[in-house]
Design a protein around this motif. Sequence first.
Motif, PDB file in Angstrom:
ATOM      1  N   MET A   1       5.155  10.812  -8.922  1.00 15.13           N
ATOM      2  CA  MET A   1       4.168   9.795  -9.207  1.00 15.13           C
ATOM      3  C   MET A   1       2.874  10.506  -9.607  1.00 15.13           C
ATOM      4  SD  MET A   1       4.161   6.291  -8.802  1.00 15.13           S
ATOM      5  CE  MET A   1       5.762   6.438  -8.111  1.00 15.13           C
ATOM      6  N   PRO A   2       2.341  10.234 -10.744  1.00 17.41           N
ATOM      7  CA  PRO A   2       1.110  10.919 -11.156  1.00 17.41           C
ATOM      8  C   PRO A   2      -0.096  10.438 -10.344  1.00 17.41           C
ATOM      9  CG  PRO A   2       1.748   9.283 -12.796  1.00 17.41           C
ATOM     10  CD  PRO A   2       2.836   9.321 -11.765  1.00 17.41           C
ATOM     11  N   ARG A   3      -0.963  11.368 -10.105  1.00 12.60           N
ATOM     12  CA  ARG A   3      -2.223  11.030  -9.439  1.00 12.60           C
ATOM     13  C   ARG A   3      -3.210  10.627 -10.520  1.00 12.60           C
ATOM     14  NH1 ARG A   3      -2.724  13.240  -4.060  1.00 12.60           N
ATOM     15  NH2 ARG A   3      -0.770  14.221  -3.541  1.00 12.60           N
ATOM     16  N   VAL A  15      -3.448   7.364  -4.930  1.00 10.17           N
ATOM     17  CA  VAL A  15      -2.083   7.836  -4.757  1.00 10.17           C
ATOM     18  C   VAL A  15      -1.230   6.661  -4.307  1.00 10.17           C
ATOM     19  CG1 VAL A  15      -0.568   9.409  -3.499  1.00 10.17           C
ATOM     20  CG2 VAL A  15      -2.860  10.128  -4.103  1.00 10.17           C
ATOM     21  N   SER A  16      -0.085   6.494  -4.944  1.00 12.81           N
ATOM     22  CA  SER A  16       0.826   5.413  -4.581  1.00 12.81           C
ATOM     23  C   SER A  16       2.241   5.966  -4.499  1.00 12.81           C
ATOM     24  CB  SER A  16       0.760   4.297  -5.618  1.00 12.81           C
ATOM     25  OG  SER A  16       1.655   3.263  -5.279  1.00 12.81           O
ATOM     26  N   ILE A  17       2.960   5.562  -3.468  1.00 14.24           N
ATOM     27  CA  ILE A  17       4.346   5.984  -3.310  1.00 14.24           C
ATOM     28  C   ILE A  17       5.258   5.127  -4.187  1.00 14.24           C
ATOM     29  CG2 ILE A  17       6.245   6.163  -1.648  1.00 14.24           C
ATOM     30  CD1 ILE A  17       4.154   6.844   0.454  1.00 14.24           C
ATOM     31  N   LEU A  18       4.830   3.894  -4.450  1.00 15.68           N
ATOM     32  CA  LEU A  18       5.589   2.990  -5.314  1.00 15.68           C
ATOM     33  C   LEU A  18       4.917   2.888  -6.672  1.00 15.68           C
ATOM     34  CD1 LEU A  18       6.228   0.011  -2.859  1.00 15.68           C
ATOM     35  CD2 LEU A  18       7.821   1.812  -3.487  1.00 15.68           C
ATOM     36  N   ASP A  19       5.713   2.814  -7.732  1.00 18.67           N
ATOM     37  CA  ASP A  19       5.130   2.568  -9.045  1.00 18.67           C
ATOM     38  C   ASP A  19       5.034   1.063  -9.299  1.00 18.67           C
ATOM     39  OD1 ASP A  19       7.648   1.673  -9.848  1.00 18.67           O
ATOM     40  OD2 ASP A  19       8.064   3.395 -11.128  1.00 18.67           O
ATOM     41  N   ASN A  21       6.859  -0.896 -10.774  1.00 19.70           N
ATOM     42  CA  ASN A  21       8.151  -1.594 -10.700  1.00 19.70           C
ATOM     43  C   ASN A  21       8.776  -1.502  -9.311  1.00 19.70           C
ATOM     44  OD1 ASN A  21       8.135  -2.306 -13.495  1.00 19.70           O
ATOM     45  ND2 ASN A  21       8.631  -0.167 -13.941  1.00 19.70           N
ATOM     46  N   ALA A  22       7.985  -1.087  -8.320  1.00 18.58           N
ATOM     47  CA  ALA A  22       8.416  -0.938  -6.926  1.00 18.58           C
ATOM     48  C   ALA A  22       9.512   0.119  -6.767  1.00 18.58           C
ATOM     49  CB  ALA A  22       8.851  -2.270  -6.335  1.00 18.58           C
ATOM     50  N   VAL A  23       9.489   1.131  -7.635  1.00 18.94           N
ATOM     51  CA  VAL A  23      10.415   2.254  -7.524  1.00 18.94           C
ATOM     52  C   VAL A  23       9.711   3.351  -6.737  1.00 18.94           C
ATOM     53  CG1 VAL A  23      11.721   4.006  -8.792  1.00 18.94           C
ATOM     54  CG2 VAL A  23      11.541   1.675  -9.693  1.00 18.94           C
ATOM     55  N   ILE A  24      10.374   3.848  -5.688  1.00 18.59           N
ATOM     56  CA  ILE A  24       9.743   4.835  -4.811  1.00 18.59           C
ATOM     57  C   ILE A  24       9.856   6.245  -5.381  1.00 18.59           C
ATOM     58  CG2 ILE A  24      11.788   5.285  -3.403  1.00 18.59           C
ATOM     59  CD1 ILE A  24       9.849   5.191  -0.975  1.00 18.59           C
ATOM     60  N   ASP A  25       8.795   7.009  -5.204  1.00  7.85           N
ATOM     61  CA  ASP A  25       8.796   8.426  -5.558  1.00  7.85           C
ATOM     62  C   ASP A  25       9.365   9.167  -4.350  1.00  7.85           C
ATOM     63  OD1 ASP A  25       8.257  11.083  -6.051  1.00  7.85           O
ATOM     64  OD2 ASP A  25       6.221  10.724  -6.784  1.00  7.85           O
ATOM     65  N   LYS A  26      10.599   9.639  -4.450  1.00 10.37           N
ATOM     66  CA  LYS A  26      11.308  10.250  -3.317  1.00 10.37           C
ATOM     67  C   LYS A  26      10.568  11.458  -2.745  1.00 10.37           C
ATOM     68  CE  LYS A  26      15.022   7.685  -3.098  1.00 10.37           C
ATOM     69  NZ  LYS A  26      15.404   6.922  -1.929  1.00 10.37           N
ATOM     70  N   SER A  27       9.812  12.177  -3.575  1.00 12.98           N
ATOM     71  CA  SER A  27       9.098  13.351  -3.073  1.00 12.98           C
ATOM     72  C   SER A  27       7.942  12.970  -2.150  1.00 12.98           C
ATOM     73  CB  SER A  27       8.577  14.195  -4.232  1.00 12.98           C
ATOM     74  OG  SER A  27       7.539  13.508  -4.918  1.00 12.98           O
ATOM     75  N   MET A  28       7.461  11.726  -2.254  1.00 11.77           N
ATOM     76  CA  MET A  28       6.345  11.272  -1.427  1.00 11.77           C
ATOM     77  C   MET A  28       6.779  10.317  -0.317  1.00 11.77           C
ATOM     78  SD  MET A  28       3.402  10.721  -4.274  1.00 11.77           S
ATOM     79  CE  MET A  28       2.142  10.468  -3.059  1.00 11.77           C
ATOM     80  N   GLU A  29       8.059  10.015  -0.252  1.00 13.66           N
ATOM     81  CA  GLU A  29       8.555   9.082   0.757  1.00 13.66           C
ATOM     82  C   GLU A  29       8.371   9.673   2.153  1.00 13.66           C
ATOM     83  OE1 GLU A  29      12.577   6.486   1.627  1.00 13.66           O
ATOM     84  OE2 GLU A  29      12.721   8.247   0.369  1.00 13.66           O
ATOM     85  N   PRO A  30       7.786   8.922   3.085  1.00 14.18           N
ATOM     86  CA  PRO A  30       7.602   9.435   4.450  1.00 14.18           C
ATOM     87  C   PRO A  30       8.949   9.725   5.108  1.00 14.18           C
ATOM     88  CG  PRO A  30       6.386   7.390   4.129  1.00 14.18           C
ATOM     89  CD  PRO A  30       7.243   7.583   2.925  1.00 14.18           C
ATOM     90  N   LYS A  31       9.002  10.766   5.872  1.00 16.95           N
ATOM     91  CA  LYS A  31      10.227  11.142   6.587  1.00 16.95           C
ATOM     92  C   LYS A  31      10.224  10.441   7.947  1.00 16.95           C
ATOM     93  CE  LYS A  31      11.111  14.074   3.276  1.00 16.95           C
ATOM     94  NZ  LYS A  31      10.680  13.422   2.089  1.00 16.95           N
TER      95      LYS A  31
END
Length: 88
Positions: A1-3, A15-19, A21-31
């Motif tokens: 997801m671009p900053r 910063v947004s984890i979702l774009d 279209n509500a698609v999640i950026d897996k690299s920023m998804e909380p563990k």
Amino acid sequence: MPRKPIDLPFKLEYVSILDENAVIDKSMEPKLSNEELTTMFRYMLLARRADERMLNMQRQGRIGTFPQASGHEAISMGSVFCLKKKIG
């Protein structure tokens, strides 16, 4: 997801984890485990129910004014869940 930089006299990034279209950026998804997610959801639901009850009590004149927080449960939960319980 671009900053996305925001033009201000100081540096601030959106910063947004979702774009859009509500698609999640897996690299920023909380563990978070399923147990942690369930706990967070339970407390958000509890906060919503308490808010609804207090609103009804206020409308009945049983309590004074209170700050309604309905719809903002995740904001509080995200902040509070990061805190660690310290005993001693």
